[in-house]
Every structure is written in structure tokens, then in C-alpha cells.
Write an enzyme that holds these catalytic residues in place. Structure first.
Site, mmCIF file in Angstrom:
data_model
loop_
_atom_site.group_PDB
_atom_site.id
_atom_site.type_symbol
_atom_site.label_atom_id
_atom_site.label_comp_id
_atom_site.label_asym_id
_atom_site.label_seq_id
_atom_site.Cartn_x
_atom_site.Cartn_y
_atom_site.Cartn_z
ATOM 1 N N HIS A 189 -3.205 11.065 0.906
ATOM 2 C CA HIS A 189 -2.386 10.671 2.241
ATOM 3 C C HIS A 189 -2.059 12.238 2.687
ATOM 4 O O HIS A 189 -0.641 12.112 2.851
ATOM 5 C CB HIS A 189 -1.391 9.765 2.166
ATOM 6 C CG HIS A 189 -1.160 8.877 3.397
ATOM 7 N ND1 HIS A 189 -1.250 7.734 3.594
ATOM 8 C CD2 HIS A 189 -1.007 9.545 4.676
ATOM 9 C CE1 HIS A 189 -0.917 7.439 4.894
ATOM 10 N NE2 HIS A 189 -0.893 8.292 5.632
ATOM 11 N N ARG A 216 0.885 -1.150 0.145
ATOM 12 C CA ARG A 216 -0.050 -0.012 0.094
ATOM 13 C C ARG A 216 0.914 0.989 -0.050
ATOM 14 O O ARG A 216 1.647 1.529 0.927
ATOM 15 C CB ARG A 216 -1.090 0.221 1.210
ATOM 16 C CG ARG A 216 -1.948 1.269 1.493
ATOM 17 C CD ARG A 216 -2.745 1.276 2.429
ATOM 18 N NE ARG A 216 -3.448 2.604 2.553
ATOM 19 C CZ ARG A 216 -3.594 3.369 3.517
ATOM 20 N NH1 ARG A 216 -3.018 2.925 4.813
ATOM 21 N NH2 ARG A 216 -4.197 4.284 3.496
ATOM 22 N N TYR A 222 -4.878 1.773 15.965
ATOM 23 C CA TYR A 222 -3.582 1.968 16.667
ATOM 24 C C TYR A 222 -3.659 1.735 18.214
ATOM 25 O O TYR A 222 -3.087 1.073 18.828
ATOM 26 C CB TYR A 222 -2.862 3.109 16.482
ATOM 27 C CG TYR A 222 -2.434 3.243 14.905
ATOM 28 C CD1 TYR A 222 -1.178 2.756 14.822
ATOM 29 C CD2 TYR A 222 -2.736 3.849 14.243
ATOM 30 C CE1 TYR A 222 -0.284 2.837 13.480
ATOM 31 C CE2 TYR A 222 -2.312 3.819 12.820
ATOM 32 C CZ TYR A 222 -1.318 3.354 12.534
ATOM 33 O OH TYR A 222 -0.437 3.420 11.470
ATOM 34 N N GLU A 226 -3.591 -0.167 7.947
ATOM 35 C CA GLU A 226 -2.366 0.133 8.734
ATOM 36 C C GLU A 226 -2.783 -0.292 10.143
ATOM 37 O O GLU A 226 -3.787 -0.432 10.844
ATOM 38 C CB GLU A 226 -2.575 1.607 9.041
ATOM 39 C CG GLU A 226 -1.960 2.375 7.726
ATOM 40 C CD GLU A 226 -1.766 3.961 7.971
ATOM 41 O OE1 GLU A 226 -1.692 4.253 9.241
ATOM 42 O OE2 GLU A 226 -1.954 4.603 7.018
ATOM 43 N N GLU A 236 -7.611 8.281 6.332
ATOM 44 C CA GLU A 236 -7.894 9.050 7.662
ATOM 45 C C GLU A 236 -8.245 10.352 7.595
ATOM 46 O O GLU A 236 -7.675 11.225 8.311
ATOM 47 C CB GLU A 236 -6.749 8.889 8.543
ATOM 48 C CG GLU A 236 -6.124 7.349 8.880
ATOM 49 C CD GLU A 236 -4.965 7.539 9.948
ATOM 50 O OE1 GLU A 236 -4.651 8.264 10.641
ATOM 51 O OE2 GLU A 236 -4.631 6.201 10.316
ATOM 52 N N ASN A 265 -7.653 1.516 9.699
ATOM 53 C CA ASN A 265 -6.772 1.356 10.778
ATOM 54 C C ASN A 265 -6.702 1.684 12.095
ATOM 55 O O ASN A 265 -7.872 2.382 12.427
ATOM 56 C CB ASN A 265 -6.009 2.977 10.240
ATOM 57 C CG ASN A 265 -5.332 3.140 8.911
ATOM 58 O OD1 ASN A 265 -5.469 2.201 8.149
ATOM 59 N ND2 ASN A 265 -5.105 4.200 8.466
#
Length: 480
Positions: A133, A89, A306, A377, A176, A304
Site C-alpha cells: 500500500h 483489511r 470513490y 474501499e 491501486e 475501490n
């Protein structure tokens, strides 16, 4: 809920649990690795301007060179090939392929991505291209506060779809949007550095509108690949069971997660509690025709993950998960700590069980409206250094905490979506590790290393870490 003390699963154990068609991949973004910011006809982005403002980036760092990926493309794709993963990616730099954000494409910029995509395909690696991005051309007046930017983005998508649509397998429109709105326009710690707080909410809509126009553009170019969007999700809870903490946790969940997923997947913005209705009023009074554009069917949803978020009522310190943010002291809530969890180099709680929570929430909220999901991610930053092996003299980077992080997060995702799991209805198609390389980590500069490959930023020498070898073993021992 606390982290388990048991040892993380081995590569061989996890390999046996991977579904046969599950894609393993790695991810990067253009601005963080490419460098060459003034070469090849590239224009300037809002991040170029932001990073050169005093005090914006830790240590005064810039991405002018970054990891010099523009000049080291073959070396870096060799690293992806040798990993044995299925997918890479990457993102396409808007100012590199279309300086100024409008008009014809820049031949030199397009040639770089032509070469990148062809290299990937030649090595049997599936390209996943992200169109945005965060590197907005600086000439686009108003940035993502302006509907014109969304329309320009749709035009870009069509042009890139025409050029690369026969070779790219997966397209991510926007990466995002929550981070762009919150960090870039509400809190001022990312470009363009606005501190609008709740007045930044229109940015969410414009980003989603840009996504919708990009879907139209890609479909209009008749791309062969699948089309989706990526957002970062954080499961949110109150610091206590009090009504105030619970209410503000719900508000944060809405602001970070639901106002970005609901319009895309359900065709509507979520309704807040009555006491917060005035804050999100601009989103609830929009033309329904915009929502028709935003909610066009997509082929996959990129997620994504985290860390989880804990919210407490009342103003807090001027700290966000990504750096100092004085604007946060003006908010009626703050981020509460997670003392029960170990943390990454960024101070983020390491909580793989909350990835299971995230997937379960997606299943419960969106049901049959949720298309197949890729975790686009997942990764962690840790302090580490290169040492010389006393026996072989080779450069070595030991990063057992990253291996633990990746193994337990992948295990959590597989467990959640397995038959009988709480998110069994989620069609999980793959996991992309963030990131292939240590890189320019936005406002943190070069202080946070997320890479599977260590980069000496003075010499640009690449050294695969132990986590690279672990992922290599995982990819090499799975069922085919």
C-alpha cells in the site's frame, strides 16, 4: 444523471437486502495509521523521504506519529470487534518487515503483524492483508520503474506467505497501481514525486509484474487464503458529446482503468485509438512472457470506488482530485466538474449511481474472466468535530453525510448485482469501508477525515462517530 433526493435507506432496510454470506468490513493502511516510523527496526520508505520535503504535504504534516496504531493496536482492534464486522483489511509495511527491501525479515516488525492477526482471529474477524500500500523501501533504486523492485516484491510475498499464510484469509498483492503510477510517477503529487506524464507508463507494467511475482510467491508458500489484487476504478465520460472529448475520455479510461484490469483478467493490454497508439506503445511491445506472469489466475478482484471522472479536451488547471499538480497543465485533456453532484471534503462528486455503472462495466468487459469481487474501499471525507452531549456528557461526532454516502453506495452495489440487475453476473462478496480511523491522508496531511472513528491527533483520543454506530447497527441486524 443526477443524485436522487430521496432519503438514504436505514440500517435495518439495508440489512434485509444483504446476501447471507456478504462480508462487511473496514480498511486501513500501514503508513497512514501506524506511526513509529523510526522504531522496531523499521527502514525508510519513499513516502518517509517525500513527506519531509518542504511543500509536499498540506500543513507540513508527517506520518511519523499518524494515529499511533503501533502502540494502540489493542484499542483499535477492540473498535473493529465492537463494530461487529466480518473482515478487517490492513496493509503490511514493507520497510517495517523487510528494511531495505531485501534479505531476511525483521523480527520486531513481523511480531507486530503476528500479534495483529492473532488478535483478529481471536475476535472472530477475518484478516485481509495487503502486501503493498505504497510504502516502497527507499533503498530500491528506481522504485517501480525498475523490474528489480517487482522481483523483490515477489520474494517478500513468499516470505510473508510462509510466516502468515496459515492465518490470513485474503491477500491483496498491490493496492491501486493506477494511483501509484498517476500520482506518484506521472503527476508528482505522491511519492516519489516524479512528473513523467506519459513516460510513467512503464510503472504500470512493473507494478503488475510485481503483482504476478507476488501471486507466485504466495502460491509457492502454499497460503491457505484467497489471492487477489485491488485497483481503483472510475467510470469515465466526456464532458460533451464532441469527438475530442469522447476520444480523450476513452484515453483516460484506458490509462486509469483498463491498463490495470485487462492484463490481469484478460492477459493483454487494451488497444488505444490510432491517434493515441504512440503514447502507449511501450506497453504494447512487451514480452508476452510478462503477461503470462501478470495474468495468473486470481481468486478475487478488489475494486475501490470513490467517484466518476468527466474529461474535456485541452489543457486545464493544475488541479487533480488529490491536490495541486502543475504537471496536469501539460496534458492534452483535463478533468471537468460535476456541478450536478454534491461533493465530499476533498471536492469529489458524490455519485453512488456510478458505482452501479462501474460494476456494470466490469461485467460487460470481463464476463466469465472476472472472479468474485470485493469492494475493498469505499468512503468519504467530511469536516466534522467532537461535541459533548448535553445530557450524558459523552463525546459525540455527528456525520450524517457519511452515513448517507455509505448507505447509498452500498445500496447501489447491491442493486446492480442483484438478480435482474445490470451487473447480476458479478459475484459481489463484500464491502469494506474506508476507513476505520481518521488518518494521515497522503498529500492532504490531516485535513481530510475519512474515519468511522474520530481521532484527536494531539491526544490520540478515539471517538466513534454516528457512522460507526450506523455500521454497527447494520452488521448487528443482518441475516446470519
Amino acid at each position: 444523471m443526477t443524485s436522487r433526493a430521496t432519503r438514504f435507506p436505514s440500517a435495518e432496510t439495508l440489512a434485509a437486502e444483504l446476501p447471507r454470506d456478504f462480508a462487511l468490513g473496514v480498511a486501513t493502511s500501514a503508513f497512514q495509521i501506524e506511526g513509529a516510523t523510526r522504531e522496531g527496526g523499521r527502514g525508510a520508505s519513499t513516502w518517509d523521504a517525500f513527506m519531509h520535503q518542504p511543500g509536499r504535504i498540506r500543513g507540513g504534516a508527517t506520518a511519523d506519529v499518524a494515529t499511533d496504531h503501533i502502540h494502540r493496536l489493542d484499542e483499535d482492534i477492540d473498535l473493529v470487534r465492537d463494530l461487529g464486522v466480518d473482515s478487517y483489511r490492513f496493509s503490511i509495511s514493507w520497510p517495517r518487515v523487510q528494511p531495505g527491501g531485501s534479505g531476511r525479515l525483521n523480527d520486531q516488525g513481523v511480531a507486530f503483524y503476528d500479534r495483529l492477526i492473532d488478535r483478529l482471529l481471536a475476535d472472530g474477524i477475518s484478516p485481509m492483508a495487503t502486501l503493498f500500500h505504497w510504502d516502497t523501501p527507499i533503498e530500491l533504486s528506481g522504485g517501480w520503474l525498475s523490474r528489480d523492485t517487482a522481483q523483490r516484491f515477489g520474494e517478500l510475498a513468499f516470505l510473508l506467505g510462509e510466516r502468515f499464510g496459515d492465518r490470513v484469509d485474503h491477500w491483496v498483492t498491490v493496492n491501486e497501481p493506477a494511483t501509484v503510477m498517476l500520482n506518484g510517477y506521472a503527476l508528482g503529487i505522491h511519492a516519489p514525486g516524479e512528473t513523467l506524464l506519459f513516460d510513467a507508463l512503464p510503472v504500470a507494467h512493473t507494478l503488475l509484474l510485481g503483482h504476478g511475482y507476488a501471486v507466485e510467491g504466495l502460491r509457492g508458500a502454499d497460503v491457505k487464503g484467497l489471492v487477489g489484487i485491488t485497483n481503483v476504478h472510475t467510470p469515465t465520460s466526456g464532458a460533451t458529446a464532441s469527438d475530442e472529448d469522447t476520444a480523450f475520455a476513452g484515453l483516460f479510461d484506458l490509462l486509469h482503468n483498463r491498463i490495470f484490469a485487462d492484463p490481469v483478467l484478460l492477459g493483454r493490454y487494451p488497444q488505444p485509438l490510432d491517434e493515441f497508439a504512440s503514447l502507449v506503445k511501450p506497453l504494447l511491445e512487451l514480452d508476452s512472457r510478462d503477461l503470462d506472469i501478470i495474468s495468473q489466475p486470481i481468486d478475487f478482484y478488489g475494486l475501490n470506488y470513490y467517484f466518476p471522472t468527466r474529461i474535456a479536451a485541452g489543457a486545464g488547471r493544475a488541479v487533480s482530485p488529490d491536490g495541486d499538480a502543475a504537471a496536469m497543465t501539460s496534458l492534452p485533456f483535463h478533468l471537468a466538474p460535476w456541478p450536478e453532484f454534491a461533493t465530499t471534503g476533498f471536492g469529489w462528486p458524490i455519485a453512488p449511481e456510478f458505482l452501479e455503472t462501474t460494476l456494470t462495466e466490469m461485467a460487460e468487459r470481463y464476463g466469465s474472466a472476472l472472479p468474485p469481487v470485493f469492494i475493498t474501499e469505499g468512503g468519504a471525507s467530511f469536516a466534522e468535530s467532537v461535541v459533548l452531549d448535553g445530557r450524558t456528557g459523552e463525546r459525540v461526532v455527528a456525520d450524517p453525510r457519511r452515513i448517507d454516502y455509505l448507505a447509498r453506495h452500498l445500496e447501489s452495489a447491491l442493486r446492480a448485482t442483484a438478480p435482474g440487475g445490470p451487473a447480476a453476473s458479478v459475484d459481489l462478496r463484500g464491502y469494506h469501508v474506508w476507513s476505520l480511523l481518521d488518518n494521515f491522508e497522503w498529500a492532504a496531511g490531516y485535513s481530510q477525515r475519512f474515519g468511522l472513528v474520530h481521532v484527536d491527533f494531539a491526544t490520540q483520543e478515539r471517538t466513534p462517530k454516528d457512522s460507526y454506530r450506523w455500521l454497527q447497527a447494520l452488521a448487528g441486524t443482518r441475516r446470519r
